[in-house]
Design a protein around this motif. Sequence first.
Motif, PDB file in Angstrom:
ATOM      1  N   ASP A  38       0.817  -1.199   0.119  1.00  0.00           N
ATOM      2  CA  ASP A  38       0.027  -0.056   0.019  1.00  0.00           C
ATOM      3  C   ASP A  38       0.880   1.216   0.069  1.00  0.00           C
ATOM      4  OD1 ASP A  38      -2.326  -1.686   0.080  1.00  0.00           O
ATOM      5  OD2 ASP A  38      -2.487  -1.438   2.304  1.00  0.00           O
ATOM      6  N   ASN A  39       1.826   1.343   0.726  1.00  0.00           N
ATOM      7  CA  ASN A  39       2.933   2.383   0.819  1.00  0.00           C
ATOM      8  C   ASN A  39       3.810   2.535  -0.370  1.00  0.00           C
ATOM      9  OD1 ASN A  39       2.023   3.108   3.465  1.00  0.00           O
ATOM     10  ND2 ASN A  39       3.516   1.750   4.611  1.00  0.00           N
ATOM     11  N   SER A  40       4.100   1.268  -1.026  1.00  0.00           N
ATOM     12  CA  SER A  40       4.635   1.492  -2.390  1.00  0.00           C
ATOM     13  C   SER A  40       4.062   2.207  -3.336  1.00  0.00           C
ATOM     14  CB  SER A  40       5.126   0.107  -2.739  1.00  0.00           C
ATOM     15  OG  SER A  40       4.021  -0.639  -3.068  1.00  0.00           O
ATOM     16  N   ALA A  41       2.545   1.989  -3.427  1.00  0.00           N
ATOM     17  CA  ALA A  41       1.841   2.840  -4.235  1.00  0.00           C
ATOM     18  C   ALA A  41       1.667   4.360  -4.077  1.00  0.00           C
ATOM     19  CB  ALA A  41       0.300   2.132  -4.502  1.00  0.00           C
ATOM     20  N   GLU A  42       1.645   4.656  -2.584  1.00  0.00           N
ATOM     21  CA  GLU A  42       1.817   6.023  -2.502  1.00  0.00           C
ATOM     22  C   GLU A  42       3.224   6.494  -2.739  1.00  0.00           C
ATOM     23  OE1 GLU A  42       0.621   6.264   1.617  1.00  0.00           O
ATOM     24  OE2 GLU A  42      -1.331   5.624   1.156  1.00  0.00           O
ATOM     25  N   ASP A  43       4.196   5.631  -2.566  1.00  0.00           N
ATOM     26  CA  ASP A  43       5.409   6.121  -2.830  1.00  0.00           C
ATOM     27  C   ASP A  43       5.890   6.504  -4.096  1.00  0.00           C
ATOM     28  OD1 ASP A  43       6.342   6.261  -0.195  1.00  0.00           O
ATOM     29  OD2 ASP A  43       7.637   4.126  -0.181  1.00  0.00           O
ATOM     30  N   GLN A  44       5.229   5.539  -4.780  1.00  0.00           N
ATOM     31  CA  GLN A  44       5.286   5.833  -6.515  1.00  0.00           C
ATOM     32  C   GLN A  44       4.840   6.816  -6.966  1.00  0.00           C
ATOM     33  OE1 GLN A  44       7.538   3.917  -8.271  1.00  0.00           O
ATOM     34  NE2 GLN A  44       7.993   2.637  -6.960  1.00  0.00           N
ATOM     35  N   GLU A  45       3.700   7.226  -6.291  1.00  0.00           N
ATOM     36  CA  GLU A  45       2.705   8.584  -6.821  1.00  0.00           C
ATOM     37  C   GLU A  45       3.496   9.560  -6.151  1.00  0.00           C
ATOM     38  OE1 GLU A  45      -1.490  10.384  -5.998  1.00  0.00           O
ATOM     39  OE2 GLU A  45      -1.116   8.407  -5.355  1.00  0.00           O
ATOM     40  N   LEU A  46       4.127   9.552  -4.991  1.00  0.00           N
ATOM     41  CA  LEU A  46       5.135  10.678  -4.587  1.00  0.00           C
ATOM     42  C   LEU A  46       6.123  11.062  -5.351  1.00  0.00           C
ATOM     43  CD1 LEU A  46       5.208  12.734  -2.436  1.00  0.00           C
ATOM     44  CD2 LEU A  46       6.604  11.036  -0.953  1.00  0.00           C
ATOM     45  N   ALA A  48       6.532  10.301  -8.640  1.00  0.00           N
ATOM     46  CA  ALA A  48       6.003  10.775  -9.759  1.00  0.00           C
ATOM     47  C   ALA A  48       5.745  12.113  -9.669  1.00  0.00           C
ATOM     48  CB  ALA A  48       4.835  10.164 -10.171  1.00  0.00           C
ATOM     49  N   VAL A  49       5.162  12.733  -8.717  1.00  0.00           N
ATOM     50  CA  VAL A  49       4.693  14.048  -8.431  1.00  0.00           C
ATOM     51  C   VAL A  49       6.082  14.877  -8.213  1.00  0.00           C
ATOM     52  CG1 VAL A  49       3.644  15.616  -6.791  1.00  0.00           C
ATOM     53  CG2 VAL A  49       2.456  13.676  -7.432  1.00  0.00           C
ATOM     54  N   SER A  50       7.056  14.423  -7.523  1.00  0.00           N
ATOM     55  CA  SER A  50       8.367  15.066  -7.305  1.00  0.00           C
ATOM     56  C   SER A  50       9.043  15.328  -8.499  1.00  0.00           C
ATOM     57  CB  SER A  50       9.108  13.962  -6.349  1.00  0.00           C
ATOM     58  OG  SER A  50       8.676  14.011  -5.263  1.00  0.00           O
ATOM     59  N   LYS A  51       8.931  14.351  -9.536  1.00  0.00           N
ATOM     60  CA  LYS A  51       9.490  14.334 -10.833  1.00  0.00           C
ATOM     61  C   LYS A  51       8.737  15.665 -11.505  1.00  0.00           C
ATOM     62  CE  LYS A  51      11.929  10.108 -11.261  1.00  0.00           C
ATOM     63  NZ  LYS A  51      12.065   9.085 -11.929  1.00  0.00           N
ATOM     64  N   GLN A  52       7.523  15.649 -11.432  1.00  0.00           N
ATOM     65  CA  GLN A  52       6.653  16.670 -11.917  1.00  0.00           C
ATOM     66  C   GLN A  52       7.202  17.906 -11.482  1.00  0.00           C
ATOM     67  OE1 GLN A  52       2.605  15.571 -11.866  1.00  0.00           O
ATOM     68  NE2 GLN A  52       2.588  13.875 -13.134  1.00  0.00           N
ATOM     69  N   LEU A  53       7.208  17.984 -10.217  1.00  0.00           N
ATOM     70  CA  LEU A  53       7.660  19.458  -9.618  1.00  0.00           C
ATOM     71  C   LEU A  53       8.793  19.838 -10.238  1.00  0.00           C
ATOM     72  CD1 LEU A  53       7.131  21.711  -7.508  1.00  0.00           C
ATOM     73  CD2 LEU A  53       8.494  20.259  -6.090  1.00  0.00           C
ATOM     74  N   GLU A  54       9.881  18.580 -10.408  1.00  0.00           N
ATOM     75  CA  GLU A  54      11.082  19.241 -10.517  1.00  0.00           C
ATOM     76  C   GLU A  54      11.043  19.681 -12.276  1.00  0.00           C
ATOM     77  OE1 GLU A  54      15.873  17.292 -11.148  1.00  0.00           O
ATOM     78  OE2 GLU A  54      13.921  15.968 -10.986  1.00  0.00           O
ATOM     79  N   SER A  55      10.209  18.970 -13.174  1.00  0.00           N
ATOM     80  CA  SER A  55      10.123  19.271 -14.278  1.00  0.00           C
ATOM     81  C   SER A  55       9.450  20.839 -14.633  1.00  0.00           C
ATOM     82  CB  SER A  55       9.162  18.480 -15.057  1.00  0.00           C
ATOM     83  OG  SER A  55       8.981  18.708 -16.524  1.00  0.00           O
ATOM     84  N   VAL A  56       8.528  21.090 -13.582  1.00  0.00           N
ATOM     85  CA  VAL A  56       7.869  22.426 -13.844  1.00  0.00           C
ATOM     86  C   VAL A  56       8.959  23.446 -13.474  1.00  0.00           C
ATOM     87  CG1 VAL A  56       6.133  23.986 -12.528  1.00  0.00           C
ATOM     88  CG2 VAL A  56       5.595  21.717 -13.308  1.00  0.00           C
ATOM     89  N   PHE A  57       9.739  23.275 -12.324  1.00  0.00           N
ATOM     90  CA  PHE A  57      10.917  24.234 -12.003  1.00  0.00           C
ATOM     91  C   PHE A  57      11.908  24.095 -13.098  1.00  0.00           C
ATOM     92  CE2 PHE A  57      15.030  24.705 -10.134  1.00  0.00           C
ATOM     93  CZ  PHE A  57      14.854  25.854  -9.493  1.00  0.00           C
ATOM     94  N   LEU A  58      12.317  23.149 -13.816  1.00  0.00           N
ATOM     95  CA  LEU A  58      13.169  23.314 -14.795  1.00  0.00           C
ATOM     96  C   LEU A  58      12.584  24.182 -16.072  1.00  0.00           C
ATOM     97  CD1 LEU A  58      14.908  19.715 -14.862  1.00  0.00           C
ATOM     98  CD2 LEU A  58      15.864  21.950 -14.201  1.00  0.00           C
ATOM     99  N   ASN A  59      11.259  23.907 -16.368  1.00  0.00           N
ATOM    100  CA  ASN A  59      10.693  24.749 -17.385  1.00  0.00           C
ATOM    101  C   ASN A  59      10.450  26.226 -16.992  1.00  0.00           C
ATOM    102  OD1 ASN A  59       9.266  25.192 -19.653  1.00  0.00           O
ATOM    103  ND2 ASN A  59       7.435  24.233 -18.916  1.00  0.00           N
TER     104      ASN A  59
END
Length: 116
Positions: A38-46, A48-59
């Motif tokens: 259950d936590n691994s699904a949340e970890d995977q989502e976290l 993914a969101v962290s990578k999206q945040l990094e992408s937005v910051f770089l953009n």
Amino acid sequence: MKINFDLSLNKLATSQSDLKKSEQKFKDYLSKQVNNKDNSAEDQELKAVSKQLESVFLNMMFKQMRKSVVKSDLLDSGLSREIFEDMYYNKVAESASKRNELGLAKLVYQQLSNKL
């Protein structure tokens, strides 16, 4: 050759208590594994969101860098070029965040998941 069989009740009782302890450890291990799924699904989502945040910051960083470049009339500077540059910088930012180039996503994930 003489073989001694020492099957006293104390040894049998000890082995049964060891068996109970092992069984309990196994049950605890399985429950942790189920909870980790259950936590691994949340970890995977976290992640993914962290990578999206990094992408937005770089953009955003690329857009600010582009604004600092002096414009010239040598190249076409129309709306089509602006759209192309936005799309290009967006893809570069996504690619960099997927390859963990900057490392910001990792730090955000560690901070939000309390896994320092």
